[in-house]
Design an enzyme around this catalytic site. Sequence first.
Site, PDB file in Angstrom:
ATOM      1  N   THR A 270       0.842  -1.200   0.000  1.00  0.00           N
ATOM      2  CA  THR A 270       0.000   0.000   0.000  1.00  0.00           C
ATOM      3  C   THR A 270       0.878   1.251   0.000  1.00  0.00           C
ATOM      4  O   THR A 270       0.644   2.194  -0.771  1.00  0.00           O
ATOM      5  CB  THR A 270      -0.942   0.000   1.231  1.00  0.00           C
ATOM      6  OG1 THR A 270      -1.754  -1.177   1.174  1.00  0.00           O
ATOM      7  CG2 THR A 270      -1.833   1.230   1.261  1.00  0.00           C
TER       8      THR A 270
ATOM      9  N   ASN B 106      -5.827  -9.965  -7.165  1.00  0.00           N
ATOM     10  CA  ASN B 106      -5.913 -10.586  -5.845  1.00  0.00           C
ATOM     11  C   ASN B 106      -7.198 -11.385  -5.648  1.00  0.00           C
ATOM     12  O   ASN B 106      -7.233 -12.326  -4.866  1.00  0.00           O
ATOM     13  CB  ASN B 106      -5.785  -9.529  -4.741  1.00  0.00           C
ATOM     14  CG  ASN B 106      -6.635  -8.313  -4.985  1.00  0.00           C
ATOM     15  OD1 ASN B 106      -6.525  -7.663  -6.014  1.00  0.00           O
ATOM     16  ND2 ASN B 106      -7.487  -8.007  -4.038  1.00  0.00           N
TER      17      ASN B 106
ATOM     18  N   GLN C  35       0.386  -9.743  -5.659  1.00  0.00           N
ATOM     19  CA  GLN C  35      -0.150 -11.113  -5.586  1.00  0.00           C
ATOM     20  C   GLN C  35       0.661 -12.099  -6.409  1.00  0.00           C
ATOM     21  O   GLN C  35       0.539 -13.308  -6.238  1.00  0.00           O
ATOM     22  CB  GLN C  35      -1.608 -11.157  -6.036  1.00  0.00           C
ATOM     23  CG  GLN C  35      -2.582 -10.608  -5.031  1.00  0.00           C
ATOM     24  CD  GLN C  35      -2.604 -11.387  -3.716  1.00  0.00           C
ATOM     25  OE1 GLN C  35      -2.205 -12.554  -3.645  1.00  0.00           O
ATOM     26  NE2 GLN C  35      -3.071 -10.744  -2.664  1.00  0.00           N
TER      27      GLN C  35
ATOM     28  N   THR D  32      13.341   4.956   9.947  1.00  0.00           N
ATOM     29  CA  THR D  32      14.255   3.883  10.339  1.00  0.00           C
ATOM     30  C   THR D  32      13.863   2.580   9.654  1.00  0.00           C
ATOM     31  O   THR D  32      12.687   2.196   9.661  1.00  0.00           O
ATOM     32  CB  THR D  32      14.196   3.704  11.873  1.00  0.00           C
ATOM     33  OG1 THR D  32      14.604   4.939  12.457  1.00  0.00           O
ATOM     34  CG2 THR D  32      15.106   2.585  12.347  1.00  0.00           C
TER      35      THR D  32
ATOM     36  N   CYS E 142      -8.723  -6.287   2.701  1.00  0.00           N
ATOM     37  CA  CYS E 142      -8.657  -4.860   2.997  1.00  0.00           C
ATOM     38  C   CYS E 142     -10.029  -4.214   2.903  1.00  0.00           C
ATOM     39  O   CYS E 142     -10.287  -3.190   3.496  1.00  0.00           O
ATOM     40  CB  CYS E 142      -7.712  -4.171   2.029  1.00  0.00           C
ATOM     41  SG  CYS E 142      -6.233  -5.138   1.733  1.00  0.00           S
TER      42      CYS E 142
END
Length: 359
Positions: free
Chosen positions: A75, A154, A182, A243, A327
């Site tokens: 995403t 997907n 996918q 990070t 999702c």
Amino acid sequence: MKDSLVYLDNNSTTPVDPKVLDAMLPYFTQHYGNAASRSHAFGWIADEAVKRSRAMIAKFIGAEDNEIIFTSGSTEAINLAIKGVAEAYHAKGKHIVTIATEHKAVLDTCKHLESLGHEITVLPVLEDGMIDLNVLEKAIRNDTILVCAMLANNETGVILPIDQIAEIVHAKNSLLFCDATQAGGKIRTDVYDLKADLLCLSAHKMYGPKGVGMLYVRRKNPRVTLIAQIDGGGHERNLRSGTLNVPGIVGFAKACELAGEELMEMNGTISILRTRLEQAMCDLGASINGNIKHRLPNTSNLTFHGKKADEIMKAIPSVAMATGSACSSALPEPSHVLTAMGLKEKDAYASIRFSLGRF
Ligand code: PLP
């Protein structure tokens, strides 16, 4: 209870391979340095692990090490690709082309850009989930800066001819972003073969950990420019500050290594199981959604005519399966992928995705 459960929802996420976990563990407790710490051995060890992992992931997709930008998953990579290109190429144009069956991460990002003044063309798909390449060609204009096309869907597993799409896009002097989330670990995702300019993968779809992914950004012929969407310490060549998730990156690399080694062997076994599942379901009157020739080996999207998918799933709670993508499964709407393929709403509500996995 868990031992009697059957997990057929691997397109939503996969379990972490024990070999991946083993590779990751030392980077939590022993080698916990920040890969950006330049002044001590803790940092150097972490940085070395990131360098090694970057090289393994680059090799897996046929890219150069410096073409890989680590993100928190697909995403984020999708947002960086589309928004990053939109910002960097605004002088050339504000037109983006995408496809009705793309993941919401692509469609919603495009919608956001539309609200900021970009023009978005959403291409229709054929009944089998493929696209008409002539329609694509006609949709690309002089001011088209980007075309977004996923490698494998997907929900249906349908595989688009990304190399052919890339040729059309490049002939029109535009860029191609390919969401290969996918496809990762299921079919080849070599950027040289696919000819994509930008491509994303996510570790948790291929037996790696959640929360790590990457964006491939082509550096040559053409060199793709992006504007960062997260500013901060200038990590990842100023394209994604923050990070680095060292254990996640190490696990992602191990997952790519395993996928490279086991891909063909796994595909054979998985597709035999998928055929058995589909034969049994089709004997009960179900029908298969999507092109059956150009399809991932693990995915089966079936319509149980006259039934309701949520009722079937409630009646068999020991089998993990899905309607639509994880999702968006909180939404009561029918799958945008199936309705784009022309399924009637009642058939879309009667459809279930089974996605098999290595375990
Ligand atoms: N693109 C596709 C095709 C997906 O299937 C998914 C996840 O379901 C995503 C993007 C988002 O990936 P992530 O979970 O890594 O953000």
